[in-house]
Design a protein around this motif. Structure first.
Motif, PDB file in Angstrom:
ATOM      1  N   ARG A  99       1.258  -0.904  -0.347  1.00 30.41           N
ATOM      2  CA  ARG A  99      -0.240  -0.153   0.126  1.00 30.41           C
ATOM      3  C   ARG A  99       0.975   1.390  -0.155  1.00 30.41           C
ATOM      4  O   ARG A  99       2.127   1.150   1.057  1.00 30.41           O
ATOM      5  N   GLN A 100       0.273   2.343  -0.746  1.00 27.20           N
ATOM      6  CA  GLN A 100       1.427   3.670  -0.245  1.00 27.20           C
ATOM      7  C   GLN A 100       0.936   4.211   0.597  1.00 27.20           C
ATOM      8  O   GLN A 100      -0.412   4.462   0.652  1.00 27.20           O
ATOM      9  N   VAL A 101       1.968   5.098   0.894  1.00 31.11           N
ATOM     10  CA  VAL A 101       1.828   5.297   2.715  1.00 31.11           C
ATOM     11  C   VAL A 101       2.947   6.657   2.338  1.00 31.11           C
ATOM     12  O   VAL A 101       3.592   6.975   1.621  1.00 31.11           O
ATOM     13  N   VAL A 102       2.081   8.036   3.193  1.00 32.52           N
ATOM     14  CA  VAL A 102       2.534   9.045   3.571  1.00 32.52           C
ATOM     15  C   VAL A 102       3.921   9.438   4.459  1.00 32.52           C
ATOM     16  O   VAL A 102       2.890   8.785   5.724  1.00 32.52           O
ATOM     17  N   LEU A 103       5.000   8.918   4.536  1.00 31.66           N
ATOM     18  CA  LEU A 103       5.730   8.913   6.300  1.00 31.66           C
ATOM     19  C   LEU A 103       6.538  10.043   6.202  1.00 31.66           C
ATOM     20  O   LEU A 103       6.979  11.360   5.229  1.00 31.66           O
ATOM     21  N   LYS A 104       5.858  10.720   7.190  1.00 30.04           N
ATOM     22  CA  LYS A 104       6.566  12.116   8.141  1.00 30.04           C
ATOM     23  C   LYS A 104       7.435  11.808   8.453  1.00 30.04           C
ATOM     24  O   LYS A 104       6.924  11.463  10.068  1.00 30.04           O
ATOM     25  N   GLU A 105       8.048  12.027   9.066  1.00 26.17           N
ATOM     26  CA  GLU A 105       9.500  12.261   9.668  1.00 26.17           C
ATOM     27  C   GLU A 105       8.508  13.652  11.180  1.00 26.17           C
ATOM     28  O   GLU A 105       8.559  14.932  10.547  1.00 26.17           O
ATOM     29  N   ALA A 106       9.170  13.056  12.050  1.00 28.61           N
ATOM     30  CA  ALA A 106       9.025  14.897  12.848  1.00 28.61           C
ATOM     31  C   ALA A 106      10.424  14.595  13.964  1.00 28.61           C
ATOM     32  O   ALA A 106      10.730  13.535  14.707  1.00 28.61           O
ATOM     33  N   ARG A 107      11.084  15.360  13.887  1.00 30.21           N
ATOM     34  CA  ARG A 107      11.983  15.186  14.952  1.00 30.21           C
ATOM     35  C   ARG A 107      11.319  16.362  16.556  1.00 30.21           C
ATOM     36  O   ARG A 107      12.060  17.425  15.994  1.00 30.21           O
ATOM     37  N   PRO A 108      12.694  16.015  17.397  1.00 31.18           N
ATOM     38  CA  PRO A 108      11.532  15.861  18.590  1.00 31.18           C
ATOM     39  C   PRO A 108      12.661  16.672  18.528  1.00 31.18           C
ATOM     40  O   PRO A 108      14.046  16.782  18.427  1.00 31.18           O
ATOM     41  N   ASN A 109      12.604  18.550  19.259  1.00 33.10           N
ATOM     42  CA  ASN A 109      13.445  19.064  20.148  1.00 33.10           C
ATOM     43  C   ASN A 109      14.023  20.266  19.008  1.00 33.10           C
ATOM     44  O   ASN A 109      14.911  20.824  18.754  1.00 33.10           O
ATOM     45  N   ALA A 110      13.141  19.654  17.878  1.00 44.90           N
ATOM     46  CA  ALA A 110      14.159  20.786  16.085  1.00 44.90           C
ATOM     47  C   ALA A 110      12.527  21.913  16.055  1.00 44.90           C
ATOM     48  O   ALA A 110      12.770  22.837  15.348  1.00 44.90           O
ATOM     49  N   GLY A 111      12.468  22.082  17.703  1.00 44.57           N
ATOM     50  CA  GLY A 111      10.918  23.149  17.584  1.00 44.57           C
ATOM     51  C   GLY A 111      10.161  23.501  17.053  1.00 44.57           C
ATOM     52  O   GLY A 111       8.535  23.532  16.767  1.00 44.57           O
ATOM     53  N   TYR A 112       9.488  21.907  16.767  1.00 43.42           N
ATOM     54  CA  TYR A 112       7.836  21.367  16.443  1.00 43.42           C
ATOM     55  C   TYR A 112       7.187  20.681  17.621  1.00 43.42           C
ATOM     56  O   TYR A 112       6.412  20.427  17.677  1.00 43.42           O
ATOM     57  N   GLY A 113       7.849  19.575  17.658  1.00 45.82           N
ATOM     58  CA  GLY A 113       7.748  18.520  18.929  1.00 45.82           C
ATOM     59  C   GLY A 113       6.617  17.609  17.566  1.00 45.82           C
ATOM     60  O   GLY A 113       5.561  17.266  19.221  1.00 45.82           O
ATOM     61  N   GLN A 114       5.973  18.106  16.787  1.00 50.21           N
ATOM     62  CA  GLN A 114       5.144  17.181  16.273  1.00 50.21           C
ATOM     63  C   GLN A 114       5.200  15.806  16.577  1.00 50.21           C
ATOM     64  O   GLN A 114       6.502  15.323  16.471  1.00 50.21           O
ATOM     65  N   ARG A 117       0.720  18.566   2.400  1.00 51.09           N
ATOM     66  CA  ARG A 117       0.753  19.812   2.585  1.00 51.09           C
ATOM     67  C   ARG A 117      -0.035  20.073   4.140  1.00 51.09           C
ATOM     68  O   ARG A 117      -0.616  20.133   5.056  1.00 51.09           O
ATOM     69  N   ALA A 118      -1.313  19.954   3.081  1.00 48.67           N
ATOM     70  CA  ALA A 118      -2.303  20.053   3.839  1.00 48.67           C
ATOM     71  C   ALA A 118      -2.892  19.263   4.812  1.00 48.67           C
ATOM     72  O   ALA A 118      -3.956  18.774   5.391  1.00 48.67           O
ATOM     73  N   LEU A 119      -2.402  18.016   4.406  1.00 51.85           N
ATOM     74  CA  LEU A 119      -2.875  16.817   5.653  1.00 51.85           C
ATOM     75  C   LEU A 119      -1.339  17.026   7.484  1.00 51.85           C
ATOM     76  O   LEU A 119      -1.648  16.395   8.138  1.00 51.85           O
ATOM     77  N   ILE A 120      -0.672  18.123   7.346  1.00 50.20           N
ATOM     78  CA  ILE A 120       0.336  18.612   8.407  1.00 50.20           C
ATOM     79  C   ILE A 120      -0.434  18.841   9.555  1.00 50.20           C
ATOM     80  O   ILE A 120      -1.851  19.496   9.222  1.00 50.20           O
ATOM     81  N   GLY A 121      -0.535  17.709  11.012  1.00 50.40           N
ATOM     82  CA  GLY A 121      -1.123  18.026  11.798  1.00 50.40           C
ATOM     83  C   GLY A 121      -2.991  17.728  11.161  1.00 50.40           C
ATOM     84  O   GLY A 121      -3.677  17.510  12.475  1.00 50.40           O
ATOM     85  N   ALA A 122      -3.397  16.841  10.789  1.00 47.70           N
ATOM     86  CA  ALA A 122      -4.171  16.036  10.420  1.00 47.70           C
ATOM     87  C   ALA A 122      -4.081  14.924  11.961  1.00 47.70           C
ATOM     88  O   ALA A 122      -3.202  13.917  11.334  1.00 47.70           O
ATOM     89  N   PRO A 123      -5.460  14.403  11.762  1.00 41.87           N
ATOM     90  CA  PRO A 123      -5.235  13.343  13.064  1.00 41.87           C
ATOM     91  C   PRO A 123      -5.298  11.650  11.904  1.00 41.87           C
ATOM     92  O   PRO A 123      -6.499  11.817  10.926  1.00 41.87           O
ATOM     93  N   PRO A 124      -4.940  10.963  12.073  1.00 44.53           N
ATOM     94  CA  PRO A 124      -4.389   9.535  11.070  1.00 44.53           C
ATOM     95  C   PRO A 124      -5.774   9.653  10.310  1.00 44.53           C
ATOM     96  O   PRO A 124      -7.117   9.429  11.946  1.00 44.53           O
ATOM     97  N   ALA A 125      -6.926   8.801   9.724  1.00 46.92           N
ATOM     98  CA  ALA A 125      -7.726   8.058   9.373  1.00 46.92           C
ATOM     99  C   ALA A 125      -7.674   6.758  10.233  1.00 46.92           C
ATOM    100  O   ALA A 125      -6.346   6.223  10.986  1.00 46.92           O
ATOM    101  N   PRO A 126      -8.530   6.524  10.536  1.00 49.89           N
ATOM    102  CA  PRO A 126      -8.622   4.919  11.084  1.00 49.89           C
ATOM    103  C   PRO A 126      -8.788   3.605  10.303  1.00 49.89           C
ATOM    104  O   PRO A 126      -8.247   4.191   8.854  1.00 49.89           O
ATOM    105  N   PRO A 127      -8.032   2.999  10.844  1.00 48.21           N
ATOM    106  CA  PRO A 127      -7.375   1.605   9.157  1.00 48.21           C
ATOM    107  C   PRO A 127      -8.945   1.701   8.957  1.00 48.21           C
ATOM    108  O   PRO A 127     -10.476   1.516   9.149  1.00 48.21           O
ATOM    109  N   ALA A 128      -9.073   0.741   7.964  1.00 50.86           N
ATOM    110  CA  ALA A 128     -10.107   0.161   6.643  1.00 50.86           C
ATOM    111  C   ALA A 128     -10.633  -0.773   7.449  1.00 50.86           C
ATOM    112  O   ALA A 128      -9.571  -1.746   8.268  1.00 50.86           O
ATOM    113  N   PRO A 129     -11.747  -1.170   7.136  1.00 46.67           N
ATOM    114  CA  PRO A 129     -12.422  -2.250   7.866  1.00 46.67           C
ATOM    115  C   PRO A 129     -12.102  -3.538   7.030  1.00 46.67           C
ATOM    116  O   PRO A 129     -12.092  -3.237   5.657  1.00 46.67           O
TER     117      PRO A 129
END
Length: 189
Positions: A136-151, A175-187
């Protein structure tokens, strides 16, 4: 370098001082949590990373807009490739601590994604288009703790990707997905 009557004191050569500082910092941060950064090489058991690449210098990219650059041995600036993997440039012989960290990095295939390409880089995170082990295609988003964003790190699984008029993945829509909650898993089917 410290000289006494023409003699260099042991342990004061700049390479020795940098090595000592790196080791001291490594000991202080040993065991501290840190991100998994695809473009960087984690050194030791703390959040210390090494990366060869551009940080400030810029040169024209393929479309003429300024991009981060690295210098060739002759001083010519060329675009930093920023691939989603740690790489040592051809012209560089890495120091021992880098080759040791490279040998230790082999995760035995435990990283559950195959990264296809980078969608966005920044100092706080990067976003990648990848496939999981199920294909499955996925979008991976790194979040780097202590880089000023803390996501928190996030993986969003989407049914389809928004495309531009020419059929490429639309980075603005992603980019509009940034900050959006993860989608629930598909049934389950």
């Amino acid at each position: 370098m410290t000289h006494v009557r023409g003699t260099v004191l042991p342990g004061t050569h700049p390479h020795q001082v940098r090595r000592r500082r790196r080791l001291e910092l490594g000991k202080l941060l040993d065991g501290e949590a840190g991100p998994y950064i695809l473009t960087d090489l984690r050194w030791g058991n703390g959040p210390l990373h090494v990366r060869y690449g551009g940080f400030a210098s810029r040169c024209p990219g393929p479309d003429g807009t300024p991009v981060l650059a690295v210098a060739r041995p002759d001083g010519t600036l060329v675009p930093d490739r920023r691939r989603p993997v740690f790489e040592v440039p051809e012209r560089v012989t890495p120091p021992g601590f880098v080759t040791e960290a490279m040998a230790a990095r082999d995760d035995g295939g435990s990283f559950p994604y195959r990264v296809e390409r980078a969608l966005h880089f920044s100092s706080a995170a990067a976003v990648y288009l990848a496939k999981d082990r199920a294909g499955r295609q996925v979008v991976l988003k790194e979040a780097r703790p202590n880089a000023g964003y803390g996501q928190p790190d996030a993986v969003h699984v989407v049914d389809r990707f928004p495309l531009t008029a020419n059929g490429k993945v639309d980075p603005r829509a992603l980019r509009a997905l940034i900050g959006a909650p993860p989608a629930p898993p598909a049934p389950a089917p």
